[in-house]
Design a protein around this motif. Sequence first.
Motif, short mmCIF file in Angstrom:
data_model
loop_
_atom_site.label_atom_id
_atom_site.label_comp_id
_atom_site.label_asym_id
_atom_site.label_seq_id
_atom_site.Cartn_x
_atom_site.Cartn_y
_atom_site.Cartn_z
N GLN A 1 8.61 -6.14 1.29
CA GLN A 1 7.36 -6.58 0.68
C GLN A 1 7.57 -7.84 -0.16
OE1 GLN A 1 5.21 -3.62 -1.46
NE2 GLN A 1 4.64 -2.52 0.37
N GLU B 1 6.33 -10.84 1.55
CA GLU B 1 4.87 -10.87 1.55
C GLU B 1 4.33 -11.33 0.20
OE1 GLU B 1 2.75 -10.38 4.28
OE2 GLU B 1 4.71 -10.64 5.19
N TRP C 1 4.82 -15.07 -0.01
CA TRP C 1 3.81 -15.74 0.80
C TRP C 1 2.45 -15.74 0.09
CZ3 TRP C 1 -0.74 -13.77 2.82
CH2 TRP C 1 -1.45 -14.65 3.64
N GLN D 1 -0.64 -7.19 -3.33
CA GLN D 1 0.22 -6.65 -2.28
C GLN D 1 0.35 -5.13 -2.41
OE1 GLN D 1 1.50 -8.07 0.41
NE2 GLN D 1 2.48 -6.18 1.05
N ARG E 1 -2.42 -3.23 -0.65
CA ARG E 1 -2.60 -3.55 0.77
C ARG E 1 -3.13 -2.38 1.59
NH1 ARG E 1 1.82 -6.41 4.73
NH2 ARG E 1 0.66 -6.10 6.65
N ARG F 1 -3.07 -12.28 8.06
CA ARG F 1 -1.62 -11.98 7.94
C ARG F 1 -1.38 -10.48 7.95
NH1 ARG F 1 3.30 -15.12 6.32
NH2 ARG F 1 4.69 -13.55 5.48
N TRP F 2 -2.14 -9.75 7.14
CA TRP F 2 -1.93 -8.32 7.05
C TRP F 2 -2.23 -7.62 8.37
CZ3 TRP F 2 -4.38 -6.71 1.70
CH2 TRP F 2 -3.55 -7.17 0.67
N THR G 1 0.64 -7.86 10.97
CA THR G 1 1.92 -7.19 10.71
C THR G 1 1.71 -5.69 10.76
OG1 THR G 1 1.57 -7.31 8.32
CG2 THR G 1 2.86 -9.10 9.33
#
Length: 93
Positions: free
Chosen positions: A5, A8, A11, A41, A44, A86-87, A90
């Motif tokens: 993570q 992430e 990012w 994050q 998420r 993005r999420w 992945t």
Amino acid sequence: MLVGQEDEVVWLEALLFEADPIGINFEDNSDEYRPEAETIQLRRTEASSIADVRRIIHEEFVRWFDEQLAVPPERYEQLARQVWERWSDTSDG
């Protein structure tokens, strides 16, 4: 923060810094959005749509700053779209 993570968060921190929704990017303070990136994050798993991501981002900015500085949720639409893209691409979240 779970292993994996961290990338992430880095990012997301960079994305927030570039978008600078509350105007704290002074070009030499790239870590200013780190706490918000971390808490976004961590949430998420709550997101199942762009609208959820927008809500989460807005809620975290209200929590870290205040309602006035956080600006209306609609102002986070582009950020939410980028994060959701993005999420949703992945599989670890």
